[in-house]
Design a protein around this motif. Structure first.
Motif, PDB file in Angstrom:
ATOM      1  N   SER A  71      93.793  39.434  -7.410  1.00 27.96           N
ATOM      2  CA  SER A  71      92.874  40.361  -6.725  1.00 27.96           C
ATOM      3  C   SER A  71      93.413  40.865  -5.403  1.00 27.96           C
ATOM      4  CB  SER A  71      91.530  39.684  -6.495  1.00 27.96           C
ATOM      5  OG  SER A  71      91.670  38.631  -5.573  1.00 27.96           O
TER       6      SER A  71
ATOM      7  N   ARG B 165      92.170  30.465  -2.341  1.00 31.44           N
ATOM      8  CA  ARG B 165      91.613  31.603  -1.591  1.00 31.44           C
ATOM      9  C   ARG B 165      91.174  31.143  -0.203  1.00 31.44           C
ATOM     10  NH1 ARG B 165      89.520  36.726  -1.809  1.00 31.44           N
ATOM     11  NH2 ARG B 165      90.298  36.934  -3.927  1.00 31.44           N
TER      12      ARG B 165
ATOM     13  N   GLU C   4      92.667  32.706   3.187  1.00 30.63           N
ATOM     14  CA  GLU C   4      91.767  33.396   4.112  1.00 30.63           C
ATOM     15  C   GLU C   4      91.647  32.657   5.442  1.00 30.63           C
ATOM     16  OE1 GLU C   4      88.210  34.123   1.762  1.00 30.63           O
ATOM     17  OE2 GLU C   4      89.052  36.065   1.104  1.00 30.63           O
TER      18      GLU C   4
ATOM     19  N   ALA D 125      88.590  40.840  -2.978  1.00 28.86           N
ATOM     20  CA  ALA D 125      88.123  39.884  -3.973  1.00 28.86           C
ATOM     21  C   ALA D 125      88.234  40.425  -5.383  1.00 28.86           C
ATOM     22  CB  ALA D 125      86.692  39.469  -3.668  1.00 28.86           C
TER      23      ALA D 125
END
Ligand SMILES: [Zn+2]
Length: 259
Positions: free
Chosen positions: A31, A245, A249, A257
């Motif tokens: 993504s 993720r 992040e 996303a």
């Protein structure tokens, strides 16, 4: 949904089919793509790509292997302006390479230290290229601490890994981990705490074991992730994706996303 934390989709190897490569990776479950520049010229390419492709996020920096062939010390001032104007997610790809022969250590070091200072000035994390230079890089990071980053394609020792982690870094694992003979890399990927890791392709470089000598592309990232899950005792893929993720992040801020 996976995040490729290091891929050079702006590279000429993708000139003919860049959009198809991105679409194929998205269909495979990737993504977000972190795209580090390697020279002042590629900074512009990376920014343009990231404007056109919402799944791509930019990092701007001067790669050590181009220290002699491409970079001028005055490029640092131009990079400073670009960082102020475009606010990328990180300063990168920066570092030290003592594997490639004939590169000036002095110029690499001057550029690296100047870019650590820029990362501090702009309060950005850094994407590190670390090749036969773990201890020197750790030394400069202690001297000029930054707000973390990724040590991309990590291939150091456990002790060096721990020192990066203590300074707020995550360690990038990708193509090299797919080779069974990469014992030390596999051992670290298997036994480090899960919150220490991120995954990457480094496309078009470091092709996986199942596609040797081919152009690496981010649609292989889910297979790299599955291998990591397998190495870690069959951890569920959903759980692994969520944690990776979170790790990505924690360094870069919110990432695309997916669709
Ligand atoms: Zn790279």
């Amino acid at each position: 949904m996976w995040i490729d934390t290091h891929c050079h989709l702006d590279a000429p190897e993708f000139a003919a089919d860049r959009e198809a490569v991105i679409a194929s990776a998205q269909r495979a479950g990737v993504s977000a793509f972190v795209i580090p520049a390697v020279t002042l010229d590629t900074c512009q390419d990376v920014l343009t790509l990231c404007q056109q492709q919402p799944a791509c996020v930019p990092a701007l920096g001067l790669h050590p292997i181009y220290a002699d062939s491409h970079h001028q010390l005055s490029d640092i001032d131009r990079l400073d302006e670009l960082l102020a104007r475009h606010r990328p997610r990180a300063v990168g790809e920066i570092g030290l390479d003592f594997f490639v022969e004939g590169l000036s250590e002095e110029k690499q070091t001057a550029l690296f230290v100047a870019q650590l200072k820029l990362a501090r000035k702009h309060d950005l994390p850094v994407l590190l290229h670390v090749r036969r230079s773990q201890d020197k890089i750790l030394k400069y990071l202690r001297q000029f601490p930054v707000r973390g980053g990724f040590a991309h394609a990590f291939n150091g020792s456990r002790q060096q890994a721990q020192q990066f982690l203590d300074m707020g870094f995550k360690l990038g694992f990708g193509g090299a981990m797919t080779y069974p003979r990469a014992l030390r890399i596999r051992e670290l990927a298997t036994t480090l705490p899960l919150d220490a890791l991120v995954i990457e392709t480094d496309a078009p470089d470091i092709p996986p074991e199942w596609q040797p000598h081919q152009r690496h592309a981010p649609d292989q990232l889910p297979r790299i992730a599955s291998l990591l899950a397998e190495l870690r005792g069959g951890i569920p893929l959903g759980e692994l994706a969520t944690q990776l993720r979170r790790n990505s992040e924690a360094v870069l801020g919110p990432l695309p996303a997916g669709i």
